[in-house]
Design a protein around this motif. Structure first.
Motif, PDB file in Angstrom:
ATOM      1  N   THR A 314       0.852  -1.194   0.000  1.00 19.81           N
ATOM      2  CA  THR A 314       0.000   0.000   0.000  1.00 19.81           C
ATOM      3  C   THR A 314       0.889   1.245   0.000  1.00 19.81           C
ATOM      4  N   ILE A 438      -4.079   0.471  -2.019  1.00 15.86           N
ATOM      5  CA  ILE A 438      -3.056  -0.333  -2.682  1.00 15.86           C
ATOM      6  C   ILE A 438      -2.323   0.519  -3.713  1.00 15.86           C
ATOM      7  N   ILE A 471      -6.821  -7.324   1.884  1.00 17.45           N
ATOM      8  CA  ILE A 471      -5.745  -6.942   0.961  1.00 17.45           C
ATOM      9  C   ILE A 471      -5.230  -8.176   0.221  1.00 17.45           C
TER      10      ILE A 471
END
Length: 763
Positions: A314, A438, A471
């Motif tokens: 990220t 991200i 994620i």
């Protein structure tokens, strides 16, 4: 190579060449005695130089493979083969010069970093600018950087600046930096003179750390180079056995001499170091600093990749994701009130809110009577209204909870985001969902890493399990290890090392132990934590994950080229030794052939400098890429209004539905549709030329067509809505179209942003 040794090698080359040529002239004139004396005189200095070199190598516990050269010249002189000795001496001297040239050529990009080290700074003191030694600069000093000068230490700009950062990052485009932005030492001012406020001393600045890494890298020998040394000793023993065997079998000592000549110098000690240094230099040129040959080789063999999450997968910075509003309040109003008050706070979330408002070109007013509660929120007066922003608990102390707040908090928790609630005059009017998004290049980087042979992708993070798994699922990672302590990260890496070579990527101080434990530790960005950069084997000078792909690709090609060169050189030398052992190759001709072998080996090793990168055939300029992305930011409010209307449609009075839909159709006609049409007609043709291929933008254009279709259908259905409003089935269809349009437009913008980011990388 030190200057003194460089001068000695040049002198030996000149002496050997001059004596050989002079001897040939005297021999042609019938003065053979003088010719032999000149040839011997030219060979003796080289013989002495070899003896000194062998002694020094043995003291360093390195292979003394120059022994073969020493024996060949000694044999030639002992057998009165003075011409052969002179030719061998010239070949050896020219081989050393060739090796020096190859290594200097290979180190060019790394040496460029060392040569650009700042030495002085212009500091403001006692009312004037004075030139001072760099070591005297301290944080807080005002420094002046003129056109063409290097920024001496890390600091922050006081005005706009134009910078050339290519030496550090490999980025060829001139970078535009604004007042307040941080700037690294070692970059070049290519614009007007500017001031910078020092943020670190010279020793603690970015460039000094990079220089230390480069100096360490230039002195480290790679495992392959050490392995080549061991093989070189075996090669030398084999050459001696072949030479001795041919002498014993035939009784002709000249054959033994010829064998020794073609085995001198050994291609093993030339190919691997030159190729490894070439690979390291090529990586440095692309902003990937590899600290040594060992790290390059481990990188080439890696198959398992560990990631930290924040700052690696990220961006490490909060961004506005969505805006929740109460009845009758627009998202723009909520954001503007929050941003006006956020200007008075130094908190990173407040800065992110203010940035989001400015990206949308909102006009902000200055707040007054501001009171901040650290870690909780801020309250103050904006345009005569009492405004508060912060956590739910903080804003709850200033206003009663809104009906939508509980659902919003639950949604934010699912996404692992954070919430900034906003109240105005005692009423909770809305909330902002902020998240660390991200990186744009992350999906592409992972795809390319899979293509390069990485088989396991593991995320190590201290975050909650639900956040980490979201994620991981989004990126398609192999494994997700959440809620990890530093010791837990170490255990995971050590367990994986039993299965293959492990890379660990991180950017924070807490990543340093894991970076040190991995076979290859990779630190993100030279501006990251000093501890992680020092512990890492590889530093990505450009804060982009996809640069690791380039480093991995270069490392693997470099290793392949090194071993190709080594094997080819040894095979050719053995073939030449066999021919010499059977008496078909005289010593003088053998010396010339061996020189050809050395040249071929080094030329092949230098191919590592030309390994292609992952960069596309062409690239967008940084300004064009930023402009295209900024247009998407401006479309953000349009997409939010699409979602808001879809949510509110069932709650609207029937007679108001047609008007709300008509307003949406007008919004699409004025903003979204012209943007997509301009992309299709003006932007995509240029992108297609950069990417190459027959029709690379076909899939992206298809999404434009779907957006056009939905917008047209929405307009047609709106025209048919009766005055009393649509029935239940039509209302559901309107919602379906609006939600679909919102999803497609957001996905399409995300795809374009990723593409613009990749093409804006620079060649």
């Amino acid at each position: 190579m030190p200057r003194s040794l460089q001068s000695i090698d040049l002198a030996l080359l000149l002496v050997s060449a001059a004596s050989l040529l002079a001897g040939l002239c005297f021999a042609a004139a019938g003065r053979s005695a003088i010719a032999r004396a000149l040839w011997a005189a030219g060979a003796l200095p080289v013989l002495l130089g070899l003896l000194v070199s062998i002694v020094k190598s043995l003291r360093r516990h390195e292979a003394g493979v120059d022994l073969l050269a020493l024996l060949s010249i000694g044999f030639a002189l002992g057998l009165s083969e003075f011409l052969t000795a002179a030719v061998i001496a010239l070949m050896l001297a020219s081989g050393r010069a060739l090796e020096y040239y190859a290594e200097e050529r290979a180190r060019r990009e790394m040496t460029a970093l060392l040569n650009r080290t700042p030495r002085h700074a212009n500091r403001f003191q006692t009312g004037e600018w004075r030139r001072v030694e760099l070591d005297t600069v301290r944080p807080g000093d005002r420094l002046l950087v003129r056109n063409g000068e290097l920024v001496p230490v890390d600091g922050s700009l006081t005005v706009h600046a134009q910078l050339d950062e290519c030496t550090l990052t490999g980025e060829s485009a001139i970078q535009q930096r604004s007042s307040g932005e941080s700037v690294s030492s070692g970059v070049v001012n290519v614009g007007a003179t500017f001031e910078v406020v020092a943020a670190a001393s010279a020793a603690d600045s970015t460039f000094a750390g990079i220089v230390r890494m480069v100096q360490a890298a230039q002195h480290e020998r790679s495992p392959a180079a050490r392995l080549a040394d061991r093989y070189a000793l075996l090669f030398a023993l084999a050459a001696l056995m072949i030479a001795g065997g041919s002498w014993l079998v035939t009784g002709e000592v000249v054959r033994a001499l010829a064998v020794l000549v073609v085995a001198t110098p050994c291609p093993l000690i030339l190919a691997v170091p030159v190729a490894v240094v070439c690979g390291m230099s090529r990586c440095a040129r692309r902003g990937v600093l590899i600290k040594g040959g060992g790290a390059l080789e481990n990188l080439a063999q890696a198959s398992i990749l560990f990631f930290d999450k924040t700052g690696t997968l990220t961006s490490g910075r909060a961004r506005l994701v969505s805006i929740e509003t109460g009845p009758g309040i627009s998202a723009e109003t909520v954001l503007r009130f929050a941003a006006c008050l956020g200007q008075a706070s130094a908190h990173v979330i407040s800065e992110a809110v203010t940035t989001a408002a400015r990206e949308r070109n909102l006009v902000l007013s200055a707040p007054c009577q501001v009171v901040e509660q650290p870690g909780a929120g801020v309250r103050g007066e904006v345009e005569g209204h009492a405004v508060g922003i912060g956590t739910f608990a903080y804003v709850l102390s200033l206003a009663s909870p809104a009906p939508w707040s509980a659902a919003f908090l639950q949604r934010v928790a699912y996404g692992g985001a954070s919430a900034v609630f906003v109240c105005v005059d005692g009423t909770m009017v809305g909330a902002l969902q902020m998240a660390d998004q991200i990186r744009l290049e992350t999906p592409r980087a992972l795809r390319l890493l899979r293509q390069e042979g990485i088989r396991r992708f593991i995320m190590l993070t201290g975050d909650r399990r639900d956040v980490a798994e979201t994620i991981g699922a989004t990126l398609g990672l192999t494994e997700v290890l959440s809620e990890q302590t530093p010791s837990g990260k170490l255990e995971a890496i050590r367990a994986a090392q039993r299965e293959g070579t492990v890379i660990m990527i991180g950017d924070g101080v807490n990543d340093a132990p894991a970076l040190a434990a991995a076979d290859v530790g990779v630190a993100m960005g030279a501006r990251g934590a000093a501890a992680s950069s020092e512990a890492a084997d590889v530093v990505l000078l450009v804060d982009r994950l996809d640069r690791l792909v380039e480093g991995l690709r270069i490392a693997r090609h470099t290793r392949r080229i090194a071993f190709q060169s080594m094997i080819a050189g040894v095979a050719l030398s053995f073939a030449a030794m066999a021919v010499a052992a059977f008496g078909f190759l005289p010593p003088v001709l053998g010396a010339m052939i061996q020189e050809v072998i050395d040249v071929a080996v080094i030329a092949n090793a230098l191919r590592a400098l030309r390994i292609r990168s992952t960069a596309t055939a062409g690239s967008l300029s940084r300004s064009d890429a930023d402009r295209l992305r900024s247009e998407h930011v401006e479309l953000g409010p349009v997409m939010e209004q699409i979602r808001e209307l879809a949510d509110e449609l069932p709650l609207l009075p029937g007679t108001s539905v047609a008007g709300a839909l008509a307003g949406m159709n007008e919004l699409l006609r004025r903003h979204l549709l012209p943007h997509e049409q301009r992309d299709d007609q003006e932007v995509y043709p240029g992108l297609a030329r950069l990417i190459g291929g027959e029709d690379p933008m076909a899939a992206m254009s298809a999404m434009h067509r779907e957006i056009y279709r939905i917008a047209r259908l929405l307009r047609q259905m709106t025209d048919d809505v009766p005055p009393e409003g649509p029935n239940a089935a039509s209302l559901c269809e309107f919602q379906r179209l609006l939600y679909g349009l919102d999803a497609i437009a957001r996905l399409h913008c995300a795809q374009e942003d990723e593409l613009f980011h990749a093409l804006g990388d620079g060649a």
